[in-house]
Design a protein around this motif. Structure first.
Motif, PDB file in Angstrom:
ATOM      1  N   GLU A 162       0.839  -1.196   0.000  1.00 31.63           N
ATOM      2  CA  GLU A 162       0.000   0.000   0.000  1.00 31.63           C
ATOM      3  C   GLU A 162       0.877   1.251   0.000  1.00 31.63           C
ATOM      4  OE1 GLU A 162      -2.675   1.929   3.406  1.00 31.63           O
ATOM      5  OE2 GLU A 162      -3.528   0.087   2.592  1.00 31.63           O
ATOM      6  N   PRO A 163       0.637   2.191  -0.916  1.00 33.30           N
ATOM      7  CA  PRO A 163       1.441   3.425  -0.927  1.00 33.30           C
ATOM      8  C   PRO A 163       1.274   4.201   0.376  1.00 33.30           C
ATOM      9  CG  PRO A 163       0.185   3.182  -2.970  1.00 33.30           C
ATOM     10  CD  PRO A 163      -0.344   2.157  -2.016  1.00 33.30           C
ATOM     11  N   GLY A 164       2.328   4.871   0.793  1.00 33.32           N
ATOM     12  CA  GLY A 164       2.256   5.710   1.975  1.00 33.32           C
ATOM     13  C   GLY A 164       2.130   4.956   3.273  1.00 33.32           C
ATOM     14  N   CYS A 165       2.658   3.738   3.344  1.00 32.84           N
ATOM     15  CA  CYS A 165       2.594   2.988   4.596  1.00 32.84           C
ATOM     16  C   CYS A 165       4.006   2.696   5.098  1.00 32.84           C
ATOM     17  CB  CYS A 165       1.792   1.697   4.449  1.00 32.84           C
ATOM     18  SG  CYS A 165       2.574   0.455   3.428  1.00 32.84           S
ATOM     19  N   LEU A 166       4.087   2.429   6.376  1.00 36.56           N
ATOM     20  CA  LEU A 166       5.355   2.094   7.007  1.00 36.56           C
ATOM     21  C   LEU A 166       5.573   0.596   6.883  1.00 36.56           C
ATOM     22  CD1 LEU A 166       7.688   3.332   8.770  1.00 36.56           C
ATOM     23  CD2 LEU A 166       6.403   2.498  10.753  1.00 36.56           C
ATOM     24  N   LEU A 167       6.602   0.190   6.147  1.00 37.12           N
ATOM     25  CA  LEU A 167       6.912  -1.223   5.978  1.00 37.12           C
ATOM     26  C   LEU A 167       7.790  -1.675   7.137  1.00 37.12           C
ATOM     27  CD1 LEU A 167       7.778  -1.269   2.162  1.00 37.12           C
ATOM     28  CD2 LEU A 167       5.562  -1.696   3.239  1.00 37.12           C
ATOM     29  N   VAL A 168       7.417  -2.765   7.778  1.00 42.02           N
ATOM     30  CA  VAL A 168       8.222  -3.306   8.872  1.00 42.02           C
ATOM     31  C   VAL A 168       8.617  -4.726   8.494  1.00 42.02           C
ATOM     32  CG1 VAL A 168       7.207  -1.849  10.650  1.00 42.02           C
ATOM     33  CG2 VAL A 168       6.146  -4.031  10.142  1.00 42.02           C
ATOM     34  N   ALA A 179      -0.895   3.421   7.733  1.00 39.41           N
ATOM     35  CA  ALA A 179      -0.898   1.986   8.018  1.00 39.41           C
ATOM     36  C   ALA A 179       0.521   1.453   8.182  1.00 39.41           C
ATOM     37  CB  ALA A 179      -1.625   1.231   6.909  1.00 39.41           C
ATOM     38  N   VAL A 180       0.624   0.357   8.913  1.00 37.74           N
ATOM     39  CA  VAL A 180       1.870  -0.377   9.089  1.00 37.74           C
ATOM     40  C   VAL A 180       1.713  -1.699   8.346  1.00 37.74           C
ATOM     41  CG1 VAL A 180       3.344  -1.577  10.751  1.00 37.74           C
ATOM     42  CG2 VAL A 180       2.431   0.693  11.295  1.00 37.74           C
ATOM     43  N   GLN A 181       2.603  -1.989   7.414  1.00 39.71           N
ATOM     44  CA  GLN A 181       2.477  -3.219   6.616  1.00 39.71           C
ATOM     45  C   GLN A 181       3.670  -4.136   6.866  1.00 39.71           C
ATOM     46  OE1 GLN A 181       1.518  -2.641   2.492  1.00 39.71           O
ATOM     47  NE2 GLN A 181       0.851  -4.764   2.285  1.00 39.71           N
ATOM     48  N   PRO A 182       3.437  -5.315   7.462  1.00 36.80           N
ATOM     49  CA  PRO A 182       4.528  -6.262   7.727  1.00 36.80           C
ATOM     50  C   PRO A 182       4.983  -6.958   6.449  1.00 36.80           C
ATOM     51  CG  PRO A 182       2.629  -6.608   9.198  1.00 36.80           C
ATOM     52  CD  PRO A 182       2.168  -5.751   8.067  1.00 36.80           C
ATOM     53  N   LEU A 221      -1.812  -2.991   8.521  1.00 35.25           N
ATOM     54  CA  LEU A 221      -2.437  -2.844   9.828  1.00 35.25           C
ATOM     55  C   LEU A 221      -2.760  -1.369  10.048  1.00 35.25           C
ATOM     56  CD1 LEU A 221       0.068  -5.055  11.866  1.00 35.25           C
ATOM     57  CD2 LEU A 221      -2.163  -5.753  10.953  1.00 35.25           C
ATOM     58  N   PRO A 222      -4.031  -1.012  10.222  1.00 32.08           N
ATOM     59  CA  PRO A 222      -4.369   0.411  10.396  1.00 32.08           C
ATOM     60  C   PRO A 222      -3.805   0.959  11.698  1.00 32.08           C
ATOM     61  CG  PRO A 222      -6.272  -0.980  10.842  1.00 32.08           C
ATOM     62  CD  PRO A 222      -5.213  -1.888  10.292  1.00 32.08           C
ATOM     63  N   SER A 223      -3.483   2.240  11.696  1.00 34.19           N
ATOM     64  CA  SER A 223      -2.996   2.879  12.913  1.00 34.19           C
ATOM     65  C   SER A 223      -3.478   4.315  12.941  1.00 34.19           C
ATOM     66  CB  SER A 223      -1.466   2.825  12.989  1.00 34.19           C
ATOM     67  OG  SER A 223      -0.881   3.764  12.113  1.00 34.19           O
TER      68      SER A 223
END
Length: 225
Positions: free
Chosen positions: A17-23, A123-126, A173-175
């Motif tokens: 997803e664009p604009g999300c924090l990848l972990v 969002a945070v995307q694992p 994951l929404p935040s």
């Protein structure tokens, strides 16, 4: 870089997803190239990396945000920089374990590193990363952990006939400002544990959709290759 090293990328799971924090879990310096091949991303790295030969230069050219550990004032500045990148629709990638492993386990995720996404409601995307041989077994060759030097790591990779870099992206994951960052970190870690624990044997055969429903989290225990 992956092509030069003869490494094949096999991406599975949800769309990024664009604009999300990848972990993601952290195994090697190669992880940065794997994630960038998956989706162009900015990275958060310790400040010392800026001084590394070649890799420090490459990191700086890739909008890497360099974090000085132990400085709360600098952390606030870094959080603002990450938030601005996310607001601009850029993906930012972090390795919340804070160190590398040999890929056989997933360490604790430091929840504070997720704060920029929470503060600006992104969002945070694992993303689970694993390195495998063609038969689906794990390869430790790319691991840049412990006392392994960069030269030793490169020699080990070149000695492996074929390495497949596997990624499995979970659903975002929404935040938001009301999110509990510890719970969010635990959920992200659990998704990565599932992603690494999956079997991709033989590696050439993508996993069937119905197989994903049988995945389980083993109580957060280390993933054994």
């Amino acid at each position: 870089m992956l092509a030069v090293l003869g490494i094949e990328l096999r991406a599975h799971g949800a769309a990024i997803e664009p604009g999300c924090l990848l972990v993601a879990n952290h195994i090697s310096w190669l992880d940065i190239f794997v994630i960038n091949a998956l989706v162009p991303s900015a990275f958060v790295s310790k400040a010392e990396v800026r001084g590394w030969p070649l890799f420090g230069w490459l990191a700086a050219k890739n909008e890497t945000v360099f974090l000085r550990r132990g400085s709360r004032g600098h952390a606030k500045i870094i959080n603002a920089e990450i938030g601005a990148l996310l607001d601009a629709g850029r993906n930012v990638a972090i390795f919340p374990e804070g160190t590398t492993t040999d890929g056989s386990q997933v360490l604790h995720f430091h929840a504070a590193l997720l704060q920029p996404a929470i503060a600006c409601g992104h969002a945070v995307q694992p993303v689970a990363i694993s390195y495998r041989r063609p038969d689906g077994t794990f390869s430790r060759a790319p691991a840049y952990d412990g006392d392994v030097t960069l030269g030793q790591c490169l020699v080990a990779m070149l000695a492996e006939p074929r390495i497949v870099a596997c990624t499995l992206a979970a659903e975002p994951l929404p935040s938001g400002p009301g999110s509990d960052r510890r719970s969010l970190a635990q959920a992200a870690r659990a998704a990565v544990v599932i992603g690494i624990g999956r079997e991709y044997a033989p590696i050439e055969r993508p996993p069937r959709v119905e197989e994903r429903s049988h995945d389980r989290v083993s109580g957060g225990s280390p993933v054994q290759p």
